[in-house]
Design a protein around this motif. Structure first.
Motif, short mmCIF file in Angstrom:
data_model
loop_
_atom_site.label_atom_id
_atom_site.label_comp_id
_atom_site.label_asym_id
_atom_site.label_seq_id
_atom_site.Cartn_x
_atom_site.Cartn_y
_atom_site.Cartn_z
N ILE A 116 23.08 -7.38 -2.33
CA ILE A 116 23.52 -7.94 -3.62
C ILE A 116 23.99 -6.81 -4.54
O ILE A 116 24.99 -6.96 -5.25
N ALA A 117 23.30 -5.65 -4.46
CA ALA A 117 23.77 -4.51 -5.26
C ALA A 117 25.18 -4.13 -4.82
O ALA A 117 26.03 -3.78 -5.66
N LEU A 171 19.24 -8.46 -10.28
CA LEU A 171 20.48 -8.31 -9.52
C LEU A 171 21.38 -9.53 -9.71
O LEU A 171 22.59 -9.41 -9.89
N ALA A 185 0.83 -1.19 0.00
CA ALA A 185 0.00 0.00 0.00
C ALA A 185 0.87 1.24 0.00
O ALA A 185 1.96 1.25 0.56
N HIS A 222 18.31 -7.50 1.36
CA HIS A 222 19.02 -8.46 0.49
C HIS A 222 19.32 -7.84 -0.87
O HIS A 222 20.40 -8.02 -1.41
N TYR A 223 18.36 -7.04 -1.40
CA TYR A 223 18.64 -6.37 -2.67
C TYR A 223 19.83 -5.42 -2.50
O TYR A 223 20.71 -5.34 -3.35
N PHE A 245 8.08 -3.37 10.27
CA PHE A 245 8.87 -4.42 9.65
C PHE A 245 9.12 -5.50 10.68
O PHE A 245 9.56 -5.23 11.78
N LEU A 249 12.77 3.60 5.28
CA LEU A 249 12.19 2.60 6.16
C LEU A 249 12.38 1.19 5.63
O LEU A 249 12.53 0.25 6.40
N VAL A 250 12.34 1.03 4.28
CA VAL A 250 12.41 -0.35 3.76
C VAL A 250 13.78 -0.74 3.24
O VAL A 250 14.11 -1.91 3.16
N PRO A 267 1.71 4.50 1.48
CA PRO A 267 1.36 5.21 2.71
C PRO A 267 1.21 6.71 2.44
O PRO A 267 1.96 7.27 1.64
N TYR A 321 12.34 -13.68 7.18
CA TYR A 321 13.69 -13.23 6.80
C TYR A 321 14.76 -14.12 7.41
O TYR A 321 15.80 -13.65 7.81
N THR A 341 15.74 -2.75 5.72
CA THR A 341 15.01 -3.78 6.45
C THR A 341 14.38 -4.77 5.47
O THR A 341 14.91 -5.86 5.27
N LYS A 342 13.32 -4.33 4.82
CA LYS A 342 12.61 -5.24 3.94
C LYS A 342 13.45 -5.59 2.70
O LYS A 342 13.40 -6.71 2.20
N TYR A 343 14.19 -4.62 2.21
CA TYR A 343 14.95 -4.83 0.98
C TYR A 343 16.44 -4.96 1.22
O TYR A 343 17.24 -4.71 0.33
#
Lengths: 212, 479
Positions: free
Chosen positions: A151-152, B135, A126, A147-148, B3, A139-140, A128, B8, A143-145
């Motif tokens: 890897i980057a 990636l 959603a 891993h991206y 979060f 925020l993400v 916000p 995870y 935390t949420k991202y």
């Protein structure tokens, strides 16, 4: 309501005008400066849309790094831009064709979006309302991202290793400055007082020692 | 936005973490140790690291594991292909020992780049959303561009690196454009989410899918995105060519399979016609264009284009049998290719590598065992029973016929007959022509690789059970 519209036309107009000037101006340095102007105006357009993070990134990355890099390349390389631009009119039709294709593709995407209003509903995350763009990214991103992001980071590491592997050459004969050796030098090591006979100069053996 | 750390867990990515941290540790070791023997030490440790990573991958809990909010999947499919990619990378490092021991180019970074590229492949194989896919693909390819140019004082090698880089960047751009269109039309980058919202093939989705598949076709070097392959294969150092032909192909084919089967099961007819065209074009070009080649590495390039076409035949059927066929095909293909490259690497006369096909003349008289194994590998690449390559083709063609793709299967069989011609030409050269001279004795690691690959190829028909059953389980985990 009138003010955003006014600014939109201002930014958009200057952006398009400077984009045209990028390709028609005779001096390549002017072209790059117009390019920077186009980027700044595009960034203004992003801020108008409420995408202030993209606007900032455009300034930081494109104006700050890419455009300056262009400027360096243009000033350091002796590229004959007049010669490069010789086929301009010749290639204009194919350029226009590609532009038209891109326009059709853009219309296709936007058209699909408008025709299929259900698309917006399928967005899983959603949007916000109470946080700004930058804050939401912050925020993400870690935390949420995470891993991206990591890897980057590995991709950038590979780019760094690659640049070093392909360009670094260990030259054996290159003379490097060694501060410690320089500091450890004493007058005895560095100086020698010679009695030079008139009209003869230094002997070869003395000179060799002196150079050493 | 809240979060939570649920979803995870790090256990499913343990092998990747070990590989990433290990690669960075080896980089430090190589950079700070310096001096003689560093390259050798780093290469040895890199092989050990790959073996450890592969073992960890196999020791993960069974079943389907997901992490990072579902964007990373470890299922039987991923396990099978990851282990295969790791084997490909490890064997390539073993094949590279001679190349790396040359004092003029002692670059320990070569092994590090192979490790990081393998990391990219593992990410790619496990990717379950478009961002992860991109990636992983970039991590894999960026390292490949550098190793292609690793013989940097050689004009052909640098040309190969540059050509691969420019075309690779172009294909990445196409892939990203397709991904952004798909995201725009579905509102999600997640494969499962895309599958849930793509029930009918709207123009936008198909448009995006075409671009996405174009990007992936480039990576597996399928026609019409194959142009870079012969030049890059010829220009890159031979061990690097062996690497290009094995592990990255596994990863690219894996993601090809996963994207089409898990993200777009709703529009099979749409992507099926694309794949049928690509498969036919690849098989035809791989067979016909290889005939005129003089250089063995260029020939292997066209051979790999053709083989990717055959593998895509299985995928085009869009069924479990098809996916199983792809998996068996790629496993056997990797074994045959690595074996063939161990022969090509051992072809040296007076310290100079020989890359012309005519250099193989009379090999059966100067080196009968080598000639025998190479002949077996070539027969297998041509798909002659009872060698492994025949079974690889058998599974994909049976899948295509079961899916009703008769034209595709018939054209596939016909092109494989054409393809057999140029493999047989080499065998004829080896067995019936006058030898041009002695070749240097084969190095021990090349012998080992050739022996394993050769024995696998010759005796696969005796006991095909394990590979077939593992491939079946892996294919089923996608559906």
């Amino acid at each position: 309501m009138i003010l955003p519209a006014l600014f939109f036309y201002l930014f958009a107009g200057v952006c398009v005008a400077s984009a045209v000037l990028v390709i028609v101006s005779r001096n390549p340095v002017h072209s790059v400066l117009y390019l920077i102007l186009a980027f700044v105006n595009a960034s203004g357009l992003f801020i108008l849309m409420g995408a202030e993070f993209l606007g900032m990134m455009l300034i930081v990355v494109y104006v700050g790094a890419v455009a300056v890099l262009f400027l360096f390349v243009i000033m350091m390389l002796d590229v004959d831009f007049v010669e490069l631009r010789e086929g301009f009119l010749e290639y204009l039709p194919i350029g226009l064709l590609i532009g038209a294709i891109f326009l059709v593709e853009l219309l296709l995407v936007v058209g699909g979006w408008v025709i299929n209003p259900g698309t917006v509903k399928q967005i899983t995350a959603a949007i916000p309302n109470n946080v700004s763009n930058t804050e939401a990214l912050g925020l993400v991103l870690y935390t949420k991202y995470i891993h991206y992001f990591q890897i980057a980071g590995m991709v950038l590491l590979v780019a760094m290793i690659g640049a070093i592997v392909l360009t670094l050459r260990h030259k054996a004969k290159v003379k490097r400055q060694d501060i410690n050796v320089q500091n450890a030098r004493t007058p005895e090591l560095a100086m020698a007082v010679r009695q030079v006979a008139s009209g003869q100069g230094l002997q070869d053996a003395d000179a060799a020692e002196w150079v050493k | 936005m809240s979060f939570s750390s649920a979803g995870y867990e790090l256990l499913p990515v343990l092998p990747e973490l070990v590989l990433a941290v290990g690669a960075m540790a080896l980089l430090m070791l190589g950079a700070y140790r310096g001096g003689e023997g560093t390259t050798r030490l780093v290469t040895t440790l890199a092989v050990v690291l790959l073996v450890v990573t592969g073992a960890l991958e196999l020791m993960l809990p069974a079943g389907k594991l997901t992490t990072f909010g579902g964007s990373f999947i470890v299922d039987d499919f991923a396990r099978f292909l990851k282990v295969l990619a790791i084997i490909g990378s490890a064997v390539t490092l073993v094949l590279s020992t001679e190349f790396l021991s040359d004092p003029s180019r002692r670059i320990f970074e070569y092994s590090i780049l192979v490790l990081l590229s393998t990391l990219g492949m593992m990410v790619l194989i496990s990717a379950a959303d478009l961002i992860m896919l991109y990636l992983g693909l970039e991590l894999m390819s960026l390292a490949l561009y550098v190793v292609a140019a690793s013989n940097r004082d050689n004009a052909k090698s640098t040309e190969a690196g540059l050509k691969y880089f420019v075309l690779g960047a172009l294909s990445s751009g196409m892939l990203l454009y397709g991904a952004s269109l798909i995201y725009g039309f579905t509102g999600t980058v997640d494969f499962a989410g895309i599958a849930a919202s793509v029930k009918t093939g709207s123009v936008g989705i198909v448009f995006g899918l075409v671009f996405l598949l174009a990007g992936l076709c480039f990576k597996v070097s399928a026609v019409p995105f194959h142009m870079w392959t012969p030049d890059v294969y010829e220009g890159a150092p031979t061990p690097v060519t062996a690497f290009f032909a094995s592990a990255p192909k596994v990863a690219a084919l894996a993601v090809f399979t996963r994207v089409t089967l898990t993200a777009f099961p709703g529009i099979v007819p749409q992507w099926q016609q694309i794949l049928v065209f690509v498969a036919i074009a690849s098989m035809a070009l791989g067979s016909f264009a290889a005939i005129g080649q003089k250089n063995i590495k260029r020939l292997m390039a066209y051979s790999s284009i053709g083989h990717m076409g055959f593998a895509l035949v299985g995928l085009a059927s869009g069924t479990v049998e098809g996916a199983q066929g792809v998996l068996i095909y790629i496993a056997i293909y990797v074994a045959m290719t690595l074996g063939a490259f161990s022969v090509i690497l051992s072809m040296k006369r007076d310290g100079q590598p020989m890359e012309q096909i005519s250099d193989f003349a009379g090999l059966s008289r100067t080196n009968p065992l080598l000639a025998f194994f190479f002949a077996m590998l070539l027969f297998s690449l041509a798909g002659i029973p009872p060698l492994a390559g025949f079974f690889a083709k058998w599974y994909v063609f049976v899948a295509a016929i079961k899916a009703g793709l008769f034209t595709l299967a018939v054209i596939g069989v016909l092109t494989s007959v054409v393809g057999a011609f140029y493999y047989l030409t080499i065998i004829k050269l080896m067995y019936f022509d006058e030898p041009a001279g002695e070749i240097e004795p084969m190095r021990i690691e090349l012998r080992a690789v050739l022996a394993v690959a050769g024995i696998f190829t010759i005796f696969f028909f005796v006991y095909p059970g394990p590979l077939v059953s593992v491939a079946t389980a892996a294919a089923k985990s996608l559906f």
